[in-house]
Scaffold this active site. Structure first.
Site, PDB file in Angstrom:
ATOM      1  N   ARG A 255      -1.571  17.453 -19.606  1.00  0.00           N
ATOM      2  CA  ARG A 255      -2.568  17.780 -18.583  1.00  0.00           C
ATOM      3  C   ARG A 255      -2.842  16.567 -17.714  1.00  0.00           C
ATOM      4  NH1 ARG A 255      -6.585  14.638 -19.653  1.00  0.00           N
ATOM      5  NH2 ARG A 255      -7.197  14.180 -21.804  1.00  0.00           N
TER       6      ARG A 255
ATOM      7  N   GLY B 273      -5.365  13.801 -15.832  1.00  0.00           N
ATOM      8  CA  GLY B 273      -6.552  13.091 -16.275  1.00  0.00           C
ATOM      9  C   GLY B 273      -6.244  11.969 -17.252  1.00  0.00           C
TER      10      GLY B 273
ATOM     11  N   TYR C  30      -8.227   9.695 -20.847  1.00  0.00           N
ATOM     12  CA  TYR C  30      -8.625  10.000 -22.220  1.00  0.00           C
ATOM     13  C   TYR C  30      -9.872  10.890 -22.240  1.00  0.00           C
ATOM     14  CZ  TYR C  30      -5.455   6.754 -24.517  1.00  0.00           C
ATOM     15  OH  TYR C  30      -4.336   6.121 -25.009  1.00  0.00           O
ATOM     16  N   THR C  31      -9.891  11.833 -23.165  1.00  0.00           N
ATOM     17  CA  THR C  31     -11.085  12.619 -23.396  1.00  0.00           C
ATOM     18  C   THR C  31     -11.215  12.925 -24.876  1.00  0.00           C
ATOM     19  OG1 THR C  31     -12.395  14.490 -22.573  1.00  0.00           O
ATOM     20  CG2 THR C  31     -10.085  14.921 -23.091  1.00  0.00           C
TER      21      THR C  31
ATOM     22  N   CYS D  98     -12.492   9.497 -19.496  1.00  0.00           N
ATOM     23  CA  CYS D  98     -11.911   9.702 -18.169  1.00  0.00           C
ATOM     24  C   CYS D  98     -11.749   8.399 -17.392  1.00  0.00           C
ATOM     25  CB  CYS D  98     -12.728  10.710 -17.359  1.00  0.00           C
ATOM     26  SG  CYS D  98     -12.843  12.321 -18.166  1.00  0.00           S
TER      27      CYS D  98
END
Length: 231
Positions: free
Chosen positions: A75, A77, A79-80, A178
């Site tokens: 995906r 973006g 890091y989450t 993020c």
């Protein structure tokens, strides 16, 4: 409201789903949608505690690499965190039926989250240069309440959104969420804002807002996990 001739399934997994299992299901479902063999799908679930690294992630933003499993993902973006108390919704929609406009699709995801938050009296919005949905906390501080990270394959979307209902916010300290390190920008949740809402309460609001933004989605059984996906 978006118009689509095909059915959108709305499915909820009651038990936590491993990340590798979820990705395997998404890959299979996207292939089936492309082949005309499956309906579009919005899949709601919770993950066990873990970190994911998007395509723009920087190694220095993983502050505690041994705290939880770390998954590299396709995906967009950085890091989450995902974990209990956070509602993840994986969105597999055919954008060929929705104008083939990636920017509009992301804007509609943002609208969906903003309207879901509003159902609980929370005023949320987007911010220039910062992905996701944010709330003001006073004294110039703003906290993120929901993240967005999507990918398109031949105009079929997958991955999706993560909304903080009542997760353990200390788990976010293992990463720079993020990639945003400014101390004025943090992470919040409905519970942190004083809103007492069950996951079922939130799901009902999320479903209603989705219907308003994207069109009707009908309840369906959750996907069957692909055997040995984590192997």
């Amino acid at each position: 409201m978006e118009n689509t001739a095909s059915r959108v399934d709305w499915a909820v997994s009651e038990k936590p789903v491993g990340y590798a299992d979820a990705v395997a299901v998404m890959e299979a479902r996207v292939a089936a949608i492309l082949a005309g063999e499956a309906n579009e799908l919005v899949w709601l679930l919770e993950h066990p505690p873990l970190y994911t690294a998007g395509t723009s992630s920087k190694s220095g933003d993983l502050l505690m690499p041994d705290r939880f499993p770390v998954h590299t993902t396709g995906r967009g973006g950085e890091y989450t965190y995902h974990g209990p108390g956070q509602r993840v919704a994986y969105v597999m929609l055919d954008l060929t039926k929705r104008g083939r406009d990636a920017r509009k699709f992301v804007c509609n995801l943002e609208r969906w989250l903003i309207e879901s938050a509003a159902a609980f009296g929370v005023t949320a919005g987007t911010r220039e240069g910062r992905v996701g949905v944010w709330v003001e906390r006073g004294d110039a501080r703003e906290d993120k309440i929901a993240a967005i990270g999507v990918r398109l394959r031949r105009w079929i979307s997958f991955h999706g959104i993560a909304f903080n209902v009542a997760p353990d916010l200390t788990h976010f300290s293992g990463i720079t969420p993020c990639g945003i390190s400014n101390p004025l920008y943090g992470v919040t949740s409905l519970a942190d804002l004083g809103v007492r809402a069950s996951m079922d309460d939130f799901d009902a609001a999320l479903h209603l807002a989705f219907n308003q933004v994207f069109g009707p989605a009908s309840r369906a059984s959750p996907p069957v996990l692909v055997p040995d996906a984590a192997a």
